[in-house]
Design an enzyme around this catalytic site. Structure first.
Site, mmCIF file in Angstrom:
data_model
loop_
_atom_site.group_PDB
_atom_site.id
_atom_site.type_symbol
_atom_site.label_atom_id
_atom_site.label_comp_id
_atom_site.label_asym_id
_atom_site.label_seq_id
_atom_site.Cartn_x
_atom_site.Cartn_y
_atom_site.Cartn_z
ATOM 1 C CG ASN A 152 -1.350 1.452 1.127
ATOM 2 O OD1 ASN A 152 -2.090 2.093 0.382
ATOM 3 N ND2 ASN A 152 -2.316 1.785 2.850
ATOM 4 C CE LYS A 157 0.285 3.293 4.767
ATOM 5 N NZ LYS A 157 -0.094 3.617 5.904
ATOM 6 C CG HIS A 193 -6.030 2.057 5.272
ATOM 7 N ND1 HIS A 193 -5.148 2.882 6.013
ATOM 8 C CD2 HIS A 193 -4.760 0.733 5.116
ATOM 9 C CE1 HIS A 193 -3.739 2.765 6.331
ATOM 10 N NE2 HIS A 193 -3.716 1.685 5.928
ATOM 11 C CD GLU A 252 -2.802 5.034 6.635
ATOM 12 O OE1 GLU A 252 -3.091 5.324 5.172
ATOM 13 O OE2 GLU A 252 -2.332 5.071 7.858
ATOM 14 C CD GLU A 266 -3.560 -3.069 7.681
ATOM 15 O OE1 GLU A 266 -2.215 -2.650 6.672
ATOM 16 O OE2 GLU A 266 -4.148 -2.234 6.929
ATOM 17 N N GLY A 325 2.030 2.280 10.624
ATOM 18 C CA GLY A 325 2.812 3.650 10.519
ATOM 19 C C GLY A 325 3.783 3.843 11.767
ATOM 20 C CB SER A 327 5.128 -1.598 11.315
ATOM 21 O OG SER A 327 4.976 -0.704 12.597
#
Ligand code: PEP
Length: 267
Positions: free
Chosen positions: A12, A14, A102, A104, A178, A184, A224
């Site tokens: 991904n 991003k 996701h 985010e 996740e 991240g 991560s």
């Protein structure tokens, strides 16, 4: 009966890369994936929307086995939805797999459970046949984990995300677990914590769709993942590859993660 699930690793990207570096990165990922047998690992990349066509062209030029993915979609066919991108547009660009929900998008863009469900339905619409697959991302925040709510949050997000999805559509769905606090952040769930969360997710799937569908559904881990920890994560029973953010921007690092998943796929 033991079901063989082929691990799947997604990069991904991003809101990163530019036109030239996206194409170069796709080529380097293809170099890494080329030698690996398809029944050991599946690989996909998720470039930003503006680079889908060029990355797709590069993958086609190389007759690559790396799949082209998109980071999001909008669940309407067309019309007055400024800034959004429909499923038909993604198909037109050669996209074959799409991320939905996701963290985010859930937490920064504030997408609702209802919208996420509409996106899953659009991606898995029966009329698309085998042309599109969907990775539904779920996971708890740090506060929720500390409150002991990990399994409950995963169950709630699965139930709402999959509302209206029939068992026969599940073959085109991958779940990405996740934990939000790991994304991240340089923090990774321990292999045992990840394994336990994946076990809980599979139990929910079994409750919704029965044991056969639950056993056949791939559940990736994301948060991560790096070359240095991928092996022990993917060695856990029930972890079927990973969704990779930061480390997917470095081809050597990403290719080592893909290799770790392929090695785990031998089990
Ligand atoms: C992700 O974006 O899905 C992700 C897991 O990111 P990172 O690997 O950077 O934690």
């Amino acid at each position: 009966m033991v079901t063989h699930r082929i691990p799947i690793v997604g990069g991904n990207w991003k809101m990163n890369t530019d036109r030239a570096s996206a194409v170069a990165l796709a080529g380097a990922v293809d170099d890494g994936a080329r030698a690996l047998p398809r029944d050991r690992v599946e690989v996909a990349v998720f470039p930003p929307f503006p680079y889908l066509l060029e990355v797709g062209a590069e993958l086609r030029r190389r007759a690559s086995r790396v799949e082209l993915g998109a980071q999001d979609l909008y669940p309407e066919e067309n019309g007055a939805f400024t800034g959004e991108v429909s499923m038909e547009m993604l198909l037109d660009c050669g996209v074959r797999v799409v991320l939905v929900g996701h963290s985010e998008r859930r937490h920064i863009i504030k997408e609702s459970e209802e919208l996420i469900n509409a996106k899953v339905r659009a991606a898995l619409a029966p009329e698309l046949g085998e042309r599109m697959r969907c990775i539904l991302c779920i996971g708890e925040t740090l506060n929720q984990r500390q409150a002991g709510e990990t399994d409950a949050v995963n169950e709630r997000q699965l139930r709402s995300g999959l509302r209206g999805i029939a068992p026969e559509q599940m073959a085109r769905l991958v779940v990405a677990y996740e934990p939000v606090w790991a994304i991240g952040a340089g923090k990774t769930a321990t292999p045992a914590d990840a394994r336990d969360a994946h076990g809980g997710i599979r139990r929910v799937l079994a409750g919704l769709y029965g044991g056969t569908v639950a056993e056949a559904t791939r559940i990736q881990y994301g948060g991560s993942v790096k070359a240095s920890n991928a092996g022990e994560l993917f060695a856990q029973p029930g972890i079927d590859g990973g969704l990779i953010g930061g480390a997917s921007l470095n081809a050597d690092e990403f290719n080592a993660i893909v290799q770790a998943a392929a090695d785990a796929g031998l089990r």
